[in-house]
Design a protein around this motif. Structure first.
Motif, mmCIF file in Angstrom:
data_model
loop_
_atom_site.group_PDB
_atom_site.id
_atom_site.type_symbol
_atom_site.label_atom_id
_atom_site.label_comp_id
_atom_site.label_asym_id
_atom_site.label_seq_id
_atom_site.Cartn_x
_atom_site.Cartn_y
_atom_site.Cartn_z
ATOM 1 N N LEU A 52 0.848 -1.159 0.108
ATOM 2 C CA LEU A 52 0.132 0.015 0.023
ATOM 3 C C LEU A 52 0.759 1.392 -0.016
ATOM 4 N N THR A 53 1.963 1.163 0.859
ATOM 5 C CA THR A 53 2.798 2.491 0.830
ATOM 6 C C THR A 53 3.366 2.680 -0.609
ATOM 7 N N HIS A 54 3.758 1.483 -1.343
ATOM 8 C CA HIS A 54 4.288 1.680 -2.493
ATOM 9 C C HIS A 54 3.176 2.316 -3.689
ATOM 10 N N ARG A 55 2.119 1.732 -3.489
ATOM 11 C CA ARG A 55 1.438 2.238 -4.478
ATOM 12 C C ARG A 55 0.765 3.586 -4.170
ATOM 13 N N ASN A 56 0.592 3.880 -2.906
ATOM 14 C CA ASN A 56 0.012 5.185 -2.504
ATOM 15 C C ASN A 56 1.219 6.324 -3.018
#
Length: 232
Positions: A52-56
């Motif tokens: 999620l951190t990467h996609r955000n």
């Protein structure tokens, strides 16, 4: 000496006239807002969070490349949720789902179509909108109020002329919202909502041709005047 009491409905020597003035304008929007929902999943909480951190970050970095075209960029709610599945008589943890909500407000509508398409092309990313709007301090609001006052004066003059007389003085001018705020809707901003799922093709999608939705601005006033006594 007794001070004469004001007559709310006027007197034969100074008849009162009450009118309502309105204005309806149709103008181009000034901003467009889109909602971006980034999803992620993983076998455990940490992997879902890392994904999620990467996609955000990818989504935020993409929006920021549009510079001054983006007037506002905000992160809303964030969640990491476990998904359970039936296993015999009990339940077993199957996977984790992560979600983060982002809002972007743009003033360049050409950039809006390209950005919306590129965001929708990202994996596990949903785009909703656009919602077109005027700024709270838009000149359109002031123009609508001015036209509502002009309309009130013109209506009052028409009534006075029908009686063969003229207006004498303005007694009261009230914004309709000041007298009845629960029923006052000065601006009805049009909204057009669309959802865009991530594209499956590898080739870059063509930018969406988004046509700005015209905004309807409404203003209303109550005005009271005195007239010269008509000859009836």
């Amino acid at each position: 000496m007794t001070t004469p009491t004001a007559q709310p409905y006027g007197t034969p020597e100074a008849p009162r006239l009450a009118v309502r003035g309105e204005a309806h304008l149709e103008v181009d929007p000034e901003t467009a807002r889109i909602a971006i929902t980034v999803h992620a999943r993983g076998r455990d909480r940490r992997s879902a969070l890392d994904d999620l951190t990467h996609r955000n970050t990818t989504a935020l970095d993409l929006v920021k490349t549009y510079g001054d075209a983006v007037e506002r960029l905000e992160t809303g709610t964030f969640s990491i949720t476990p998904e359970l599945t039936k296993h015999g008589r009990g339940e077993r943890l199957r996977t984790y789902h992560g979600t983060v909500h982002i809002t972007a407000e743009l003033t360049d509508f050409t950039a809006l179509g390209e950005l919306t398409t590129r965001l929708a092309d990202l994996d596990l990313t949903r785009v909703d909108g656009p919602w077109w709007a005027l700024r709270p301090d838009s000149p359109a609001h002031r123009h609508a109020h001015q036209q509502a006052v002009t309309d009130a004066v013109q209506r009052a003059r028409a009534y006075a002329e029908a009686l063969g007389t003229t207006l004498a003085a303005l007694v009261e001018l009230a914004d309709l919202g000041a007298e009845n705020p629960d029923h006052y809707h000065p601006v009805a901003t049009g909204m057009r909502s669309m959802a865009y799922a991530a594209a499956a093709e590898d080739a870059a999608a063509a930018p969406l041709d988004l046509q700005p939705q015209r905004q309807h601005v409404h203003a209303a006033v109550h005005a009271r005047f005195t007239m010269a006594p008509p000859t009836l």
